[in-house]
Design an enzyme around this catalytic site. Structure first.
Site, PDB file in Angstrom:
ATOM      1  N   ASP A 197       2.424  13.773  14.879  1.00 18.38           N
ATOM      2  CA  ASP A 197       2.710  13.829  13.441  1.00 18.38           C
ATOM      3  C   ASP A 197       1.382  14.018  12.716  1.00 18.38           C
ATOM      4  OD1 ASP A 197       4.100  13.866  11.093  1.00 18.38           O
ATOM      5  OD2 ASP A 197       4.357  11.703  10.949  1.00 18.38           O
ATOM      6  N   VAL A 248       6.814   0.002   5.836  1.00 22.93           N
ATOM      7  CA  VAL A 248       6.144  -0.415   4.608  1.00 22.93           C
ATOM      8  C   VAL A 248       4.782  -0.951   5.026  1.00 22.93           C
ATOM      9  CG1 VAL A 248       6.378  -1.764   2.487  1.00 22.93           C
ATOM     10  CG2 VAL A 248       8.392  -1.281   3.864  1.00 22.93           C
ATOM     11  N   VAL A 249       3.761  -0.564   4.306  1.00 26.19           N
ATOM     12  CA  VAL A 249       2.419  -1.050   4.645  1.00 26.19           C
ATOM     13  C   VAL A 249       1.925  -1.977   3.531  1.00 26.19           C
ATOM     14  CG1 VAL A 249       0.044  -0.401   5.191  1.00 26.19           C
ATOM     15  CG2 VAL A 249       1.926   1.046   5.966  1.00 26.19           C
ATOM     16  N   GLY A 300       7.272   4.042   3.126  1.00 23.34           N
ATOM     17  CA  GLY A 300       7.838   5.287   3.627  1.00 23.34           C
ATOM     18  C   GLY A 300       9.248   5.043   4.117  1.00 23.34           C
ATOM     19  N   LYS A 301       9.766   6.035   4.786  1.00 26.04           N
ATOM     20  CA  LYS A 301      11.134   5.912   5.268  1.00 26.04           C
ATOM     21  C   LYS A 301      11.229   4.876   6.378  1.00 26.04           C
ATOM     22  CE  LYS A 301      11.667  10.179   6.293  1.00 26.04           C
ATOM     23  NZ  LYS A 301      12.217  11.396   6.897  1.00 26.04           N
ATOM     24  N   GLU A 302      10.215   4.845   7.206  1.00 31.36           N
ATOM     25  CA  GLU A 302      10.313   4.026   8.398  1.00 31.36           C
ATOM     26  C   GLU A 302       9.469   2.766   8.356  1.00 31.36           C
ATOM     27  OE1 GLU A 302       8.953   7.275  10.247  1.00 31.36           O
ATOM     28  OE2 GLU A 302      10.878   8.254  10.478  1.00 31.36           O
ATOM     29  N   ILE A 316       0.832  -1.198   0.000  1.00 29.27           N
ATOM     30  CA  ILE A 316       0.000   0.000   0.000  1.00 29.27           C
ATOM     31  C   ILE A 316       0.866   1.247   0.000  1.00 29.27           C
ATOM     32  CG2 ILE A 316      -1.746   1.324   1.251  1.00 29.27           C
ATOM     33  CD1 ILE A 316      -2.662  -1.316   2.532  1.00 29.27           C
ATOM     34  N   SER A 317       1.930   1.177   0.754  1.00 30.78           N
ATOM     35  CA  SER A 317       2.761   2.370   0.868  1.00 30.78           C
ATOM     36  C   SER A 317       4.149   2.006   1.360  1.00 30.78           C
ATOM     37  CB  SER A 317       2.105   3.341   1.843  1.00 30.78           C
ATOM     38  OG  SER A 317       3.040   3.897   2.727  1.00 30.78           O
ATOM     39  N   LYS A 341       1.595  -3.148   8.891  1.00 28.55           N
ATOM     40  CA  LYS A 341       2.649  -2.139   8.921  1.00 28.55           C
ATOM     41  C   LYS A 341       3.931  -2.808   9.387  1.00 28.55           C
ATOM     42  CE  LYS A 341       3.520   2.595  10.447  1.00 28.55           C
ATOM     43  NZ  LYS A 341       2.915   3.803  11.003  1.00 28.55           N
TER      44      LYS A 341
HETATM   45  P1  ADP Z   1       4.309   6.098   7.680  1.00 19.34           P
HETATM   46  O1  ADP Z   1       3.692   7.418   7.329  1.00 19.34           O
HETATM   47  O2  ADP Z   1       5.131   6.162   8.922  1.00 19.34           O
HETATM   48  O3  ADP Z   1       4.988   5.443   6.549  1.00 19.34           O
HETATM   49  P2  ADP Z   1       1.562   5.250   8.038  1.00 19.34           P
HETATM   50  O4  ADP Z   1       1.023   4.518   9.210  1.00 19.34           O
HETATM   51  O5  ADP Z   1       1.145   6.658   7.868  1.00 19.34           O
HETATM   52  O6  ADP Z   1       3.145   5.083   8.069  1.00 19.34           O
HETATM   53  O7  ADP Z   1       1.170   4.436   6.745  1.00 19.34           O
HETATM   54  C1  ADP Z   1       1.570   4.842   5.467  1.00 19.34           C
HETATM   55  C2  ADP Z   1       0.395   4.860   4.514  1.00 19.34           C
HETATM   56  O8  ADP Z   1      -0.168   3.558   4.425  1.00 19.34           O
HETATM   57  C3  ADP Z   1      -0.725   5.752   4.964  1.00 19.34           C
HETATM   58  O9  ADP Z   1      -0.552   7.043   4.514  1.00 19.34           O
HETATM   59  C4  ADP Z   1      -1.937   5.115   4.356  1.00 19.34           C
HETATM   60  O10 ADP Z   1      -2.112   5.535   3.028  1.00 19.34           O
HETATM   61  C5  ADP Z   1      -1.575   3.650   4.351  1.00 19.34           C
HETATM   62  N1  ADP Z   1      -2.135   2.967   5.524  1.00 19.34           N
HETATM   63  C6  ADP Z   1      -1.570   2.799   6.735  1.00 19.34           C
HETATM   64  N2  ADP Z   1      -2.359   2.123   7.563  1.00 19.34           N
HETATM   65  C7  ADP Z   1      -3.471   1.826   6.863  1.00 19.34           C
HETATM   66  C8  ADP Z   1      -4.684   1.110   7.156  1.00 19.34           C
HETATM   67  N3  ADP Z   1      -4.893   0.568   8.345  1.00 19.34           N
HETATM   68  N4  ADP Z   1      -5.603   1.009   6.180  1.00 19.34           N
HETATM   69  C9  ADP Z   1      -5.394   1.543   4.971  1.00 19.34           C
HETATM   70  N5  ADP Z   1      -4.287   2.205   4.624  1.00 19.34           N
HETATM   71  C10 ADP Z   1      -3.329   2.362   5.553  1.00 19.34           C
END
Ligand code: ADP
Ligand code: MN
Length: 518
Positions: free
Chosen positions: A406, A269-270, A265-267, A262-263, A290
C-alpha cells in the site's frame, strides 16, 4: 499527570467538524467518513479512499486544535462518558483490593499450620472481560507472539500503581467507609445513590461491593438494551473494550495519557499518547496508538492479503473475525520490527495488546509528521526523498523480504528531513500469491508521484520494479509486463505448493519473526 492537554489533530478531518461533533456525539472527535460501496480493487486503494475524503480535509496537518475539556484516558482523570467502562474499571480496582485483603487474611488465618484453609472461593476478581470467551489473550505482554497459547500470561507487576501507597488507610474502617461512600459518586449517573454523599456516611466494604456489583449489573443490562444503537455508531468512536485496554496501559504506567486523535481511517484510528515507563523497555516520550477497528466490514475485503500469507495461513482458518483483526495488528508489529532491524526509518513498536498497537510517534511536540503528499519540498529535497524511497523499497524487499502493498505518498511521512515509512499491516512477502503484483502497484504509485513532483530522475514503474526486485523483466509495455509478473507468481505458487507445507509449519511454529525487546 495533573494537567492533561487535549488535542485533536486535523490530519484527516476538519477541526471544526471534530469540535462540533465532540459536544454532541463522541468525545474523541469523530470524522464524518462516508463509506461508499466500491469494488475490491478500489477498497485496496488507499488513495481512492483518501480522495473520497478530500472534501473533508480542510485544514493542513500542522494544526493542533484544542477541543473540549473532556479527557481521553489518563491515570487520574477518568472519562465517565462510558458508564460500563467506568464500572468495569471500578470493579477491577476494588475487586483487586478485596482479593489482596483476602489473601492477607488467609495468610493470617493459616499461619504456619501444615493444614491450610483456602479462601480462594471468596475471591472476587474475575477477568474484566471474562464474558467474551474468545478474548483469552488478555493483559499479557504480546510482543513475542500474542497467539502462542503456551506462553504463561503475566499479570503486570505494577497493577494499580499508586494505590498501594495508602495501603495503611485501607484498613482503617472509618477512612475506608468514607472513601467507599465517596466512591459511590463514580457509579453510573443513572444509578441512584441517594443523598448519602453529602453526609458522613461510612459504607463497609461489603455493602459497598454489593452496591457496586448492583450498579455494574444494572449498567450491563442497560448496555445490552442500547447495544444495537451503539453498534451503529461504533465506527466513529472507540468501543468500550478498546478504551479499557487503553486505560489499562495508562494504569500500568506504560502510557502517561492518551489524548488526541491523529487520524481516522476506514480500518484504524490513530491516537496520540504521552509515553510512560515500562520495566524492560524505554517508552518514547511521544507515542502513536493505532487501534484497528473491530467493526468487521472493511476487513473482510482484506482477507486477500492475510489469507494467502503463509506466515498466517495456519492460524487464519481457525480464527473468528475478531481474531483476524488482531492479526492485522500483529502483522503490522512484525513487519515494523523487521523494518526496524533493517534500519528502515519507521515507527518503533512499543507494545501490542490485542488490536491496539503502540508505537513511537513520528513527529514532534504533538504535531505529526506530514505525509509526502502534503508537504512542500524544495526540488533538491524532493529528489533526495525519491532516492530514499527507492533505497527503502530495495531494503524492504531484500532485507525484510517484504512488499509494502500500500505504498504511496499517503504512507510516507516527511520528518527530520527524511522519509519515514508507515502503515505496514497489509505488507506481504514477495512470494505471496499477489506479492509481485502488489509490488508493481507500489512502483506505479511511487513513480507517478515523483514524476508529478518534478523529479527528473524518476524511473518509470517497470524500471522501478526491476530496480527493486532485480527480476529483470524485459517487457516494454505494461500489459506484457504484468503478464510476466503473473507467470512468475504462478511458478512461485507451484513451488510453494510442492514445498510449502514445510515452510508454513516452520514459520507458524517459530512465531515469525523473532522480536527484539531492546
Ligand atoms: P491507515 O492508513 O490504515 O488508516 P496508517 O498507519 O497509515 O493507517 O495511519 C493513519 C495516519 O495516522 C497516517 O497517515 C499518519 O498521518 C498517522 N500516523 C500513523 N502512525 C503514525 C506514527 N507512528 N506517528 C505519527 N503519525 C502516525
Ligand atoms: Mn495509511
Amino acid at each position: 499527570m495533573d494537567q492533561v492537554e487535549i488535542i485533536a489533530n486535523s490530519t484527516e478531518n476538519s477541526a471544526g467538524v471534530a469540535k462540533q461533533d465532540c459536544g454532541k456525539k463522541c468525545p474523541w472527535g469523530s470524522t464524518s467518513y462516508v463509506s461508499v460501496p466500491c469494488s475490491l480493487t478500489d477498497v485496496m486503494s488507499e488513495e481512492l479512499a483518501k480522495e473520497l475524503q478530500k472534501e473533508e480535509e480542510i485544514t493542513a496537518f500542522q494544526n493542533v486544535v484544542v477541543v473540549d475539556e473532556m479527557p481521553f484516558v489518563t491515570g487520574d482523570n477518568i472519562d465517565t462518558s462510558s458508564d460500563m467502562v467506568l464500572a468495569q474499571m471500578l470493579q477491577m480496582e476494588y475487586d483487586r483490593e478485596f482479593d489482596a485483603q483476602l489473601k492477607r487474611e488467609e495468610k493470617k488465618f493459616n499461619g504456619d499450620s501444615k493444614v491450610t484453609v483456602s479462601f480462594e472461593n471468596y475471591r472476587k476478581l474475575q477477568p474484566f472481560d471474562s464474558d467474551s470467551s474468545e478474548d483469552e489473550v488478555d493483559w499479557q505482554d504480546t510482543r513475542h507472539d500474542p497467539y502462542k497459547a503456551d506462553k504463561p500470561s503475566a499479570t503486570p507487576k505494577k497493577g494499580f500503581t499508586g494505590k498501594g501507597k495508602d495501603i495503611t488507610t485501607k484498613h482503617d474502617e472509618v477512612v475506608c467507609g468514607r472513601k467507599n461512600t465517596a466512591r459511590m459518586e463514580n457509579f453510573a449517573p443513572e444509578f441512584q445513590v441517594g443523598d448519602g454523599l453529602g453526609m458522613d456516611l461510612k459504607l463497609s466494604n461489603h455493602v459497598f461491593n454489593a452496591l457496586k456489583q448492583y450498579s455494574y449489573n444494572e449498567q450491563r443490562r442497560s448496555a445490552r438494551l442500547h447495544e444495537k444503537k451503539e453498534h451503529s455508531t461504533a465506527e466513529k468512536a472507540v468501543d468500550p473494550k478498546t478504551r479499557l485496554l487503553l486505560y489499562k496501559m495508562v494504569n500500568a504506567g506504560i502510557l502517561e495519557s492518551v489524548t488526541g486523535c491523529i487520524s481516522e481511517g476506514k480500518e484504524s484510528v490513530v491516537f496520540y499518547a504521552k509515553g510512560g515507563k515500562m520495566e524492560d523497555k524505554v517508552v518514547p516520550e511521544e507515542c502513536a496508538i493505532k487501534v484497528f477497528k473491530t467493526t468487521l466490514n472493511e476487513f473482510k475485503n482484506r482477507d486477500k492479503y492475510i489469507k494467502d500469507d503463509y506466515r498466517f495461513k495456519e492460524r487464519f482458518s481457525k480464527l473468528n473475525p475478531r481474531k483476524v483483526i488482531r492479526m492485522w495488528a500483529e502483522k503490522e508489529m512484525h513487519n515494523l520490527t523487521r523494518m526496524q532491524q533493517a534500519g528502515i526509518l519507521c515507527p518503533e513498536v512499543v507494545i501490542l495488546k490485542k488490536h491496539v498497537l503502540v508505537m513511537s510517534f513520528i513527529g514532534k511536540d504533538q504535531v505529526p509528521a506530514p505525509k509526502l503528499k502534503d508537504v512542500k519540498l524544495s526540488r533538491e529535497d524532493m529528489k533526495q526523498a525519491y532516492y530514499q524511497v527507492l533505497y527503502m523499497m530495495q531494503q524492504l524487499y531484500h532485507e525484510c523480504n517484504l512488499v509494502h502493498a500500500d505504498l504511496s505518498e499517503y504512507n510516507l511521512l516527511w520528518h527530520d528531513g527524511k522519509v519515514w515509512l508507515i502503515d505496514v499491516s497489509q505488507s506481504v512477502e514477495p512470494t505471496h500469491p499477489y506479492g509481485l503484483q502488489f509490488l508493481f502497484r507500489d512502483c506505479t504509485n511511487v513513480s507517478q508521484f515523483f514524476q508529478k513532483s518534478g523529479v527528473m530522475e524518476t524511473l518509470n514503474e517497470r524500471e522501478l520494479f526491476n530496480a527493486v526486485s532485480n527480476l529483470n523483466i524485459t517487457a516494454d509495455n505494461e500489459v506484457d509486463f504484468i503478464a510476466e509478473i503473473e507467470t512468475l507468481q504462478k511458478v512461485n505458487e507451484d513451488h510453494t505448493q510442492l514445498h510449502g507445507k514445510k515452510t508454513a509449519e516452520f514459520h507458524s511454529d517459530s512465531g515469525d519473526p523473532p522480536i527484539i525487546d531492546e
